[in-house]
Design an enzyme around this catalytic site. Structure first.
Site, PDB file in Angstrom:
ATOM      1  N   ASP A   1       4.906  10.769   9.780  1.00  0.00           N
ATOM      2  CA  ASP A   1       3.483  10.519   9.565  1.00  0.00           C
ATOM      3  C   ASP A   1       2.668  10.492  10.852  1.00  0.00           C
ATOM      4  OD1 ASP A   1       4.380   8.219  10.669  1.00  0.00           O
ATOM      5  OD2 ASP A   1       3.730   6.885   9.061  1.00  0.00           O
ATOM      6  N   ASN A   2       3.177  11.097  11.925  1.00  0.00           N
ATOM      7  CA  ASN A   2       2.385  11.087  13.159  1.00  0.00           C
ATOM      8  C   ASN A   2       2.729  12.299  14.020  1.00  0.00           C
ATOM      9  OD1 ASN A   2       4.472  10.185  15.375  1.00  0.00           O
ATOM     10  ND2 ASN A   2       4.838   8.911  13.579  1.00  0.00           N
TER      11      ASN A   2
ATOM     12  N   LEU B   1       3.199   1.787  -2.341  1.00  0.00           N
ATOM     13  CA  LEU B   1       3.713   2.016  -3.694  1.00  0.00           C
ATOM     14  C   LEU B   1       2.884   2.997  -4.522  1.00  0.00           C
ATOM     15  CD1 LEU B   1       4.920  -1.562  -4.678  1.00  0.00           C
ATOM     16  CD2 LEU B   1       6.173   0.271  -3.560  1.00  0.00           C
TER      17      LEU B   1
ATOM     18  N   CYS C   1      -6.271  -4.334  14.079  1.00  0.00           N
ATOM     19  CA  CYS C   1      -6.354  -3.461  12.898  1.00  0.00           C
ATOM     20  C   CYS C   1      -5.388  -4.022  11.870  1.00  0.00           C
ATOM     21  CB  CYS C   1      -6.042  -2.014  13.271  1.00  0.00           C
ATOM     22  SG  CYS C   1      -4.358  -1.771  13.851  1.00  0.00           S
TER      23      CYS C   1
ATOM     24  N   SER D   1       0.822  -1.221   0.000  1.00  0.00           N
ATOM     25  CA  SER D   1       0.000   0.000   0.000  1.00  0.00           C
ATOM     26  C   SER D   1       0.855   1.270   0.000  1.00  0.00           C
ATOM     27  CB  SER D   1      -0.930   0.006   1.212  1.00  0.00           C
ATOM     28  OG  SER D   1      -0.173   0.086   2.396  1.00  0.00           O
TER      29      SER D   1
ATOM     30  N   LYS E   1      13.248   0.173   4.198  1.00  0.00           N
ATOM     31  CA  LYS E   1      13.192   1.392   3.382  1.00  0.00           C
ATOM     32  C   LYS E   1      14.521   2.133   3.326  1.00  0.00           C
ATOM     33  CE  LYS E   1       8.319   2.492   3.725  1.00  0.00           C
ATOM     34  NZ  LYS E   1       7.305   3.447   4.203  1.00  0.00           N
TER      35      LYS E   1
ATOM     36  N   CYS F   1      -2.790   8.943   7.095  1.00  0.00           N
ATOM     37  CA  CYS F   1      -3.023   8.566   5.697  1.00  0.00           C
ATOM     38  C   CYS F   1      -3.659   7.185   5.586  1.00  0.00           C
ATOM     39  CB  CYS F   1      -1.719   8.595   4.910  1.00  0.00           C
ATOM     40  SG  CYS F   1      -1.072  10.262   4.693  1.00  0.00           S
TER      41      CYS F   1
END
Lengths: 97, 390
Positions: free
Chosen positions: B141-142, B82, B348, B80, B97, B204
Site C-alpha cells: 500500500d505504499n 473490514l 494523524c 476500518s 494479520k 487508501c
C-alpha cells in the site's frame, strides 16, 4: 486549448491544428478536473510537447515526475508524433493495496 | 539412487484422493487438467501485503491449491480494514494479520503449506524471502515498498504479479515476465521510472477506496498468478490492465515487450520516494517523537504548544483531540499557520501521515516539531478509551 504556432486561414484554423482525446486516470483525473477531455495541438506535435502543454496548463503534472502517456492503448516514447483523433491516456502511478 | 530420485519427484506433485475430489472442477477444463493442477501444487507464491488486495489473492490461491503460500505483513487488523479485507472478521480487531490469514486458509485447504512473515518487507530481508518463491504477488500500500518489491524481483529473476487500487480504479500487470527467448518483460520502473512527489498521490486512508474494487482487482491478480503457475492462457506480461469501477470499463495498454531499465541493487527506498513510510522505522535522529502519555501531560500542565491534526475533515469530524485541522495535502500551502515560536505536535490516525508532514515541514523552515507516536489510535487505546476507533 491550442498549443504551438498556427495561422488562421479564412478566419479558421484549417489543418494546422488537430484535435486529440485525453483520458485521465488516477490522480491525473483530479489534476485535469475530469475523466475525459480534448486538446488541440499543432500538426506533428510529439508526446514531449503534449507533456509540456499539460504541465503548463496544470502545474501539478510536474510533481508526477516522468509520467507516461499511452496513445491508442499503447505506451509511446516521448518522440512519438501524434495524429488527429488519437486517444491519449494518462496513467499516473497508484499505490493502494 | 536414480529410482529414489524419480520417486521423490513424483511424490512432490502427487495428488491424494481428497485432492482429486477437491480440484475436480479444474480437471475437465480444456487445457488445464491434472498436469496444471500438479503445477499449482509445486508452485511457491509470496503475497506481499495481506490487506485489500491480499485478502482475495490469498483466499483464491489457497482454494486453487497453490502448494506453498508465503504471507508477509506487519499489521494488525483495524476496524476500518473490514470494509474490504474479507479475510478478517469483526472479532479479529488488533490481532496479527499474517496469523489470522494463515489460520483461515489452512482451514479452507489443509493440503497447502503456509509461511508467515510478521514484518515489513525491507532491504535486509527482501532478497532472502523472495528467493524462496517462484512468483511474487505485490499488493502493498505504499510507493517505497512497490519499488522494493519490483527491484528485488528483477534482481532475483522472479515474476511479479502487480496490482494496485485507488478510489474507483485498479491496475494489474505481470512484471519481469520470462520471455521464451530468455529476455525479461517490462517491470514497474519501465512504466514509472521515478516516484511521484510525496503526498501528491493519496493512499487508501486519505483518498478512500471502494471496498468491492479490492475484490475485483485482487481476484484479477490471483488469476494472473494462477495462469503463470499453471502455464495456461496469456498472462498480462507487457500489458497493463486498467479497470474503472464507475464505468465498469477495462482497458489494456500495451507496454514494451522487453524491459528497458536495468536494476542491479536495492537502494534506500524511503529517500528515493521522499517519504517517511512508517512510524516503526521513524527512529531517525532528525524526527522528534512524543508519546500519548507525554502529550496528556503537556495538556494537563496547560503547556503552551500547538497541536496540528493532519487528517482529513471527515476523520476530524468523527473524533478529534481538539487540535487545529490542516489536512496533509494542504500542510505546505498553509505552512504559515504552523508556529515557529512554540513547540508543535503533529498528529494523524496512526502517526504515518503526521510523520510525512513533519519531514516536509522540516525541510521548509525552522520549526520545533514533534510527531505524536501512534497518533489518534494510541490516544484512544491508552489515554481515552471512550473514544471510537476507526
Amino acid at each position: 486549448m491550442r498549443v504551438g504556432l498556427g495561422r488562421p486561414i479564412f478566419g479558421q484554423y484549417i489543418r494546422l491544428f488537430m484535435k486529440v482525446k485525453i483520458l485521465a486516470f488516477g490522480i491525473a483525473k483530479d489534476i485535469v478536473g475530469g475523466k475525459a477531455g480534448a486538446m488541440e495541438f499543432s500538426e506533428n506535435a510529439t508526446i514531449t510537447q503534449v507533456k509540456e502543454a499539460l504541465t503548463e496548463k496544470y502545474p501539478d503534472f510536474d510533481k508526477l515526475a516522468k509520467f507516461s502517456i499511452a496513445v491508442n492503448e499503447s505506451y509511446q516514447e516521448d518522440t512519438y508524433v501524434i495524429k488527429e483523433g488519437d486517444e491519449l491516456v494518462i496513467i499516473p502511478p497508484v499505490s493502494g493495496g | 539412487m536414480c529410482l529414489v530420485y524419480i520417486y521423490r519427484q513424483i511424490d512432490m506433485d502427487h495428488l491424494t484422493d481428497k485432492e482429486y475430489q477437491r480440484y475436480a472442477r479444474h480437471f475437465n477444463l480444456p487445457d488445464f487438467g491434472i498436469e496444471a493442477q500438479r503445477k499449482l501444487k509445486t508452485s511457491k507464491v509470496l503475497v506481499v501485503g495481506a490487506g485489500g488486495l491480499g485478502s482475495p489473492v490469498i483466499l483464491y490461491l489457497a482454494a486453487a491449491g497453490i502448494g506453498t503460500i508465503g504471507i508477509i505483513d506487519p499489521d494488525v487488523v483495524s476496524l476500518s480494514n473490514l470494509q474490504r479485507q474479507v479475510l478478517y472478521r469483526d472479532e479479529d480487531i488488533d490481532q496479527k494479520k499474517v496469523t489470522l490469514a494463515a489460520n483461515q486458509i489452512r482451514s479452507i485447504n489443509p493440503h497447502i503449506k503456509v509461511n508467515t512473515y510478521d514484518t515489513h518487507l525491507n532491504n535486509n530481508n527482501a532478497l532472502d524471502i523472495i528467493n524462496e518463491y517462484d512468483i511474487v504477488a505485490d499488493g502493498t500500500d505504499n510507493f517505497p515498498t512497490r519499488y522494493l518489491v519490483n527491484d528485488a524481483c528483477v534482481i532475483s529473476g522472479k515474476m511479479n504479479v502487480y496490482a494496485s487500487i485507488y478510489q474507483f480504479e485498479g491496475q494489474v500487470s505481470v512484471f519481469n515476465y520470462q520471455n521464451d527467448d530468455g529476455t525479461r518483460g517490462p517491470h514497474y520502473r519501465d512504466i514509472y521510472p521515478d516516484p511521484p512527489a510525496p503526498g501528491l498521490v493519496p493512499d487508501c486512508a486519505t483518498g478512500g477506496v471502494l471496498g468491492v474494487l479490492a475484490g475485483i482487482v485482487g481476484t484479477q491478480q490471483a488469476l494472473e498468478v494462477i495462469k503463470l503457475a499453471s502455464g495456461i492462457g496469456e498472462p498480462l506480461a507487457g500489458r497493463l490492465l486498467l479497470y474503472d469501477a464507475l464505468t465498469s470499463e477495462t482497458r489494456i495498454i500495451k507496454l514494451q515487450i522487453k524491459s528497458h531499465t536495468e536494476v542491479s541493487e536495492l537502494v534506500n527506498y524511503r529517500d528515493f520516494c521522499g517519504v517517511v513510510p512508517d512510524t516503526i522505522e521513524n527512529n531517525s535522529q532528525d524526527m522528534k517523537e512524543i508519546t500519548v502519555q507525554e502529550l496528556k501531560q503537556w495538556k494537563d500542565e496547560g503547556k503552551d504548544f500547538q497541536l496540528i491534526d493532519v487528517r482529513e475533515q471527515h476523520e476530524y469530524d468523527f473524533a478529534n483531540l481538539g487540535g487545529e485541522l490542516i489536512p496533509l495535502g494542504d500542510i505546505m500551502a498553509r505552512s504559515e499557520e504552523v508556529s515557529t515560536e512554540k513547540e508543535v505536535v503533529l498528529m494523524c490516525r496512526s502517526g504515518q501521515r503526521s510523520g510525512a508532514a513533519l519531514s516536509a515541514l522540516q525541510q521548509q523552515g525552522d520549526y520545533n516539531l514533534f510527531n505524536l507516536k501512534g497518533g489518534y489510535l494510541a490516544w484512544a487505546a491508552e489515554i481515552d478509551t471512550s473514544l471510537p476507533r476507526y
